[in-house]
Design an enzyme around this catalytic site. Structure first.
Site, short mmCIF file in Angstrom:
data_model
loop_
_atom_site.label_atom_id
_atom_site.label_comp_id
_atom_site.label_asym_id
_atom_site.label_seq_id
_atom_site.Cartn_x
_atom_site.Cartn_y
_atom_site.Cartn_z
N SER A 147 0.85 -1.20 0.00
CA SER A 147 0.00 0.00 0.00
C SER A 147 0.88 1.24 0.00
O SER A 147 1.99 1.23 0.54
CB SER A 147 -0.89 0.01 1.25
OG SER A 147 -1.51 1.27 1.43
N TYR A 160 -1.01 0.40 10.26
CA TYR A 160 -1.09 -0.12 8.90
C TYR A 160 0.14 0.28 8.08
O TYR A 160 0.74 -0.54 7.38
CB TYR A 160 -2.36 0.40 8.23
CG TYR A 160 -2.60 -0.10 6.83
CD1 TYR A 160 -2.64 -1.47 6.57
CD2 TYR A 160 -2.84 0.78 5.78
CE1 TYR A 160 -2.89 -1.95 5.29
CE2 TYR A 160 -3.08 0.31 4.50
CZ TYR A 160 -3.11 -1.05 4.26
OH TYR A 160 -3.36 -1.51 2.99
N LYS A 164 2.91 -2.22 6.23
CA LYS A 164 3.19 -2.22 4.80
C LYS A 164 4.62 -1.75 4.50
O LYS A 164 5.23 -2.21 3.53
CB LYS A 164 2.17 -1.35 4.06
CG LYS A 164 0.76 -1.93 4.07
CD LYS A 164 0.71 -3.34 3.51
CE LYS A 164 -0.72 -3.84 3.36
NZ LYS A 164 -0.77 -5.24 2.87
#
Length: 272
Positions: A147, A160, A164
């Site tokens: 991402s 998050y 990633k």
């Protein structure tokens, strides 16, 4: 013909998180390109629907209920694939994701889970798959679905983004370790219209902001990511490894901004 380089004829792929969204579209795209596809996720009914779509292309599909956070499940996934199809050629680590949460509301447990889900589980499965690829097919390709949150500063994305970012670094380091037999690449995904983006697509203000801040003027689709995954999995990218391919509508800054509560001192909080 150059288009032949994008074919996956008779190759065998594993796609995690393939019960819906990006994973499902990648699985079907690979089947359309000639591969047999093993699909993994936690919900049997979702996987069965993906297999139905794969079989409509004329290729074979196999569903294996898998929790990627359980290492025994990952070992079984690779073993079942090789037992059923006799080989493994491609792995797509698509399963992952963590809900937005302000940094000051992110516990160590929440951060650890994000790292486990987005980086550790793909690492474990990649290690297992790479050995199976070399043993059964002589070579292979691993595609990690990452991402832009992994390389772009965004509010409320600490957990998050860290997961990633770790996946991105893992991609590059494993590519160096596994070359030339197994290629390892990733896709830096921008905002795509999947269930995880419902908080944007169902909010008029956020959706308008997103489109306005995306040079290509639209939210991405799972098919956009599937096309990139096909390139990275196929012989068309045979001289490509260790790359994070950005598929994000041309964004160079966050397309939307989530509010985070301001950090204030205890004294300020006590004031009436």
């Amino acid at each position: 013909m150059i288009l032949d380089s994008f074919r996956l004829t008779d190759r065998v792929a594993i796609v995690t998180g393939a019960g819906a969204g990006i994973g499902r579209d990648i699985a079907v795209a690979f089947a359309e390109a000639g591969a047999d596809v093993v699909v993994a996720a936690r919900t049997r009914s979702d996987l069965d629907e993906t297999v139905r779509l794969i079989e409509k292309t004329g290729r074979r599909g196999l569903s294996v209920v898998t929790d990627v956070l359980v290492e025994d499940d990952l070992e079984r996934l690779v073993a079942v694939t090789v037992e059923h199809f006799g080989r493994l050629s491609i792995l797509v680590n698509n399963a992952g994701g963590t809900q937005p949460r302000p940094a000051m509301q992110t516990s160590s447990r929440y951060l650890s889970t994000a790292l486990q889900f987005n980086a550790v589980a793909p690492f474990v499965l990649s290690r297992l798959a790479a050995q199976a690829m070399v043993d059964t097919d002589g070579s292979g390709s691993i595609v990690n679905i990452s991402s832009r949150s992994g390389d772009m500063a965004m509010r409320c994305m600490t957990a998050y983004g860290a997961g990633k970012a770790a996946l991105n670094m893992m991609t590059q380091d494993m590519a160096a370790d596994l070359a030339p037999l197994v290629r390892v690449n990733a896709i830096g995904v921008g905002g795509v219209a999947t269930q995880s983006m419902d908080f944007v697509t169902t909010n008029d203000a956020l959706r308008t902001e997103f489109v306005a801040n995306t040079p290509m003027g639209r939210i991405g689709t799972p098919r956009d990511i599937a096309a990139a995954a096909l390139y990275l999995a196929s012989p068309a990218s045979s001289w490509v490894t260790g790359v994070i391919l950005r598929v994000d509508g041309g964004t160079t800054k966050p397309s939307f901004d989530l509010p985070a509560p301001p950090l204030v001192s205890a004294r300020a909080r006590e004031k009436p």
